[in-house]
Design an enzyme around this catalytic site. Structure first.
Site, PDB file in Angstrom:
ATOM      1  N   HIS A   1       0.764  -1.102  -0.007  1.00 19.24           N
ATOM      2  CA  HIS A   1       0.023  -0.162  -0.116  1.00 19.24           C
ATOM      3  C   HIS A   1       0.954   1.443  -0.003  1.00 19.24           C
ATOM      4  O   HIS A   1       0.373   2.429   0.382  1.00 19.24           O
ATOM      5  CB  HIS A   1      -0.692  -0.075   1.376  1.00 19.24           C
ATOM      6  CG  HIS A   1      -1.950  -1.220   1.293  1.00 19.24           C
ATOM      7  ND1 HIS A   1      -1.995  -1.996   2.131  1.00 19.24           N
ATOM      8  CD2 HIS A   1      -2.917  -1.593   0.454  1.00 19.24           C
ATOM      9  CE1 HIS A   1      -2.847  -2.957   2.095  1.00 19.24           C
ATOM     10  NE2 HIS A   1      -3.323  -2.663   0.870  1.00 19.24           N
TER      11      HIS A   1
ATOM     12  N   LYS B   1      -3.233  -2.436  -7.490  1.00 21.92           N
ATOM     13  CA  LYS B   1      -3.578  -2.799  -9.060  1.00 21.92           C
ATOM     14  C   LYS B   1      -3.008  -4.065  -9.404  1.00 21.92           C
ATOM     15  O   LYS B   1      -1.819  -4.523  -9.264  1.00 21.92           O
ATOM     16  CB  LYS B   1      -2.869  -1.973  -9.808  1.00 21.92           C
ATOM     17  CG  LYS B   1      -3.203  -1.851 -11.144  1.00 21.92           C
ATOM     18  CD  LYS B   1      -4.533  -1.247 -11.223  1.00 21.92           C
ATOM     19  CE  LYS B   1      -5.123  -1.401 -12.889  1.00 21.92           C
ATOM     20  NZ  LYS B   1      -5.852  -2.788 -12.984  1.00 21.92           N
TER      21      LYS B   1
ATOM     22  N   LYS C   1      -3.214  -8.866  -6.742  1.00 22.32           N
ATOM     23  CA  LYS C   1      -3.674 -10.159  -7.487  1.00 22.32           C
ATOM     24  C   LYS C   1      -4.578 -10.783  -7.091  1.00 22.32           C
ATOM     25  O   LYS C   1      -4.806 -10.690  -5.773  1.00 22.32           O
ATOM     26  CB  LYS C   1      -2.310 -11.014  -7.885  1.00 22.32           C
ATOM     27  CG  LYS C   1      -2.425 -11.792  -8.960  1.00 22.32           C
ATOM     28  CD  LYS C   1      -1.936 -11.048 -10.178  1.00 22.32           C
ATOM     29  CE  LYS C   1      -1.515 -11.596 -11.428  1.00 22.32           C
ATOM     30  NZ  LYS C   1      -0.705 -10.550 -12.381  1.00 22.32           N
TER      31      LYS C   1
ATOM     32  N   SER D   1      -3.302  -0.078 -18.390  1.00 23.72           N
ATOM     33  CA  SER D   1      -4.411   0.113 -17.295  1.00 23.72           C
ATOM     34  C   SER D   1      -4.317   1.243 -16.601  1.00 23.72           C
ATOM     35  O   SER D   1      -5.452   1.934 -16.422  1.00 23.72           O
ATOM     36  CB  SER D   1      -4.049  -0.905 -16.467  1.00 23.72           C
ATOM     37  OG  SER D   1      -4.470  -2.424 -16.959  1.00 23.72           O
TER      38      SER D   1
HETATM   39  N1  GLU Z   1      -2.461  -9.146 -15.456  1.00 22.95           N
HETATM   40  C1  GLU Z   1      -1.595  -8.139 -15.780  1.00 22.95           C
HETATM   41  C2  GLU Z   1      -0.520  -8.319 -15.282  1.00 22.95           C
HETATM   42  O1  GLU Z   1       0.044  -9.330 -14.700  1.00 22.95           O
HETATM   43  C3  GLU Z   1      -2.240  -6.692 -15.736  1.00 22.95           C
HETATM   44  C4  GLU Z   1      -2.508  -6.021 -14.665  1.00 22.95           C
HETATM   45  C5  GLU Z   1      -3.228  -4.670 -14.623  1.00 22.95           C
HETATM   46  O2  GLU Z   1      -3.541  -4.096 -15.675  1.00 22.95           O
HETATM   47  O3  GLU Z   1      -3.550  -4.328 -13.653  1.00 22.95           O
HETATM   48  O4  GLU Z   1       0.518  -7.341 -15.297  1.00 22.95           O
END
Ligand code: GLU
Length: 472
Positions: free
Chosen positions: A65, A71, A107, A363
């Site tokens: 954090h 993300k 994740k 993103s």
């Molecule tokens: N799943 C993708 C990664 O492992 C994208 C993650 C995202 O866009 O937040 O980087």
């Protein structure tokens, strides 16, 4: 050199971190805090599938954090477990730091085989998972923003958005609660190909560095390079496409059921269509079969792109890998044992948390678009076009010469959303490559590019913690 590898994926992230931490001078406490996963949410929930009730196991891990929101993607796979999600969340923290995306890492994962469910069942599972996240405040534009990952895509993100919006009526920034959405739902153009394009930009940058290419005994540039791609999902497909379009030969493509090979180069779209029609990559008319998918990893080639899952190259098969450059499009495709073998062999491993950061970078652009409530290019496209026309007109008048129609279209064009997204991604990858290479050059003791990338990430996250002030 040991080939036992009796440790987990998260352990291997810790090992790589510790190896790099030695090249920094941060307080041990700060390093411990960076390594740790801040919040781990494991859930089990029931979903009615046909006549049965299935209890679904799922996770969301927020690794750091130091910047918010957190993300990271959500994967649907039978391999999902707490350790894997923790490792992937940690990689997200380092990835965001390296490409200067102001997020902490996270994740998510649902332990299912998505192929076994209908679209309606998958929608029920995804919506229920989202409700569980909402209950514990594990999703929101300013707290935690999921995205696609292995086994998920724009469709699942639309379900997540719709569930979130339904439970947050009137929240003006609700669209920013998830990225990788369809464009009609607030997605950004260029997100689908972003990870593959980022991999291409990253490898292109490395291939344009004279000293690196000389050390590897390779000529500079992408053109003519022999590339092997493992995985024909979204990431692998787009990697293959961009390499081919820039003059490389994609000599083999592997999927879990086998691999196809053609020394003159394969067209990824033809291979994709063949697999879609026949249900297998094998027996592609424009290539020859390789019995095992792992055979492709050991082919004689210049660049190997593992673009599927973790741990595919390990202490067992790494000695047989002949590629000069390995570009980690997947997260964690190499084990630390494999890393040591490649350092000894002089193979350049371009690490995941830098190379596949294109997805999260775009993103970030999508999240910014959602918060600003305006499409990229909407304000300036027409102005730029008018100005370009005017300047070109003046040049033509002054010189008495006219450019041809193709040049005119190119010069006059004002940037669309996709142009800006691709250019922002290119800028991000070029800058990140330079930052990592500068760290590597300034400390010749650093043995490999992964360690240099970790040092770069640790320095940024630690600086952020130090400047944030630790709560007493
Ligand atoms: N799943 C993708 C990664 O492992 C994208 C993650 C995202 O866009 O937040 O980087």
């Amino acid at each position: 050199m040991t080939v036992t590898e009796n440790y987990s994926f998260f352990d291997s992230v810790i090992r790589s971190f510790d190896k790099a931490a030695k090249f920094t001078s941060w307080d041990l406490g700060i390093l411990e805090q960076i390594k740790a996963c801040n919040s781990v949410y494991r859930m089990k929930f029931p979903v009615r599938i046909g006549d049965n009730i299935e209890v679904i196991e799922a996770y969301r891990v927020q690794h750091s954090h130091h910047k918010t929101p957190c993300k990271g993607g959500i994967r649907f796979s039978m391999e999902v477990n707490q350790d894997e999600v923790m490792a992937l969340a940690a990689l997200m923290t380092y990835k965001c730091a390296i490409v200067n995306v102001p997020f902490g890492g996270a994740k998510g994962g649902i332990k299912i085989d998505p192929k076994k469910y209908t679209a309606f069942e998958l929608e029920k599972i995804t919506r229920r998972y989202t409700s569980e996240l909402i209950k514990k405040n594990f999703i929101g534009p300013g707290t935690d923003v999921p995205a696609p990952d292995y086994g998920t895509g724009a469709r699942e993100m639309a379900w997540i958005l719709d569930t979130y919006v339904a439970m947050h009526p009137g929240e003006v920034d609700a669209a920013a609660c998830v990225t990788g959405k369809p464009v009609s739902q607030g997605g950004v153009r260029g997100r689908t190909e972003a990870t593959g394009l980022g991999v291409f930009f990253g490898i292109r940058e490395v291939c344009n560095m004279a000293s690196i290419m000389e050390g590897l005994g390779l000529t500079m540039g992408i053109a003519g390079k022999r590339v092997v791609v493992q995985g024909l999902g979204n990431v692998g497909y787009h990697c293959a496409k961009y390499f081919r379009e820039h003059g490389a030969k994609v000599i083999a493509i592997a999927e879990w059921e086998g691999a196809v090979y053609n020394q003159d180069g394969l067209n990824e779209e033809d291979v994709f269509q063949h697999r879609k029609a026949k249900g297998t990559i094998l027996n592609f008319p424009g290539g020859q079969n390789l019995a095992l998918n792992t055979d492709a990893l050991e082919l004689d080639c210049d660049i190997l792109i593992p673009a599927a899952l973790e741990n595919v190259i390990n202490g067992q098969n790494a000695p047989r890998v002949k590629a000069k450059i390995i570009g980690e499009a997947a997260n964690g495709p190499l084990t630390p044992e494999a890393d040591e073998i490649f350092i000894a062999k002089g193979t350049l491993v371009v690490p995941d948390m830098y190379l596949n950061a294109g997805g999260v970078t775009v993103s970030y652009f999508e999240w910014l678009k959602n918060l600003s409530h305006v499409r990229y290019g909407r304000l300036e496209k027409r102005f730029t076009e008018n100005m370009n026309k005017h300047i070109l007109g003046q040049i033509e008048n002054l010189t008495g010469k006219n450019v041809d129609a193709k040049e005119r279209t190119f010069i006059e064009h004002g940037a669309d959303e996709v142009d800006l997204v691709h250019s922002g991604l290119e800028e991000t990858m070029v800058t990140a490559t330079k930052e990592i290479m500068d760290v590597w050059k300034s400390n010749p003791g650093i043995p490999d590019m992964r360690t240099a990338a970790y040092v770069c990430a640790i320095n940024k996250v630690a600086t952020s913690y130090a400047e944030l002030g630790i709560f007493p």
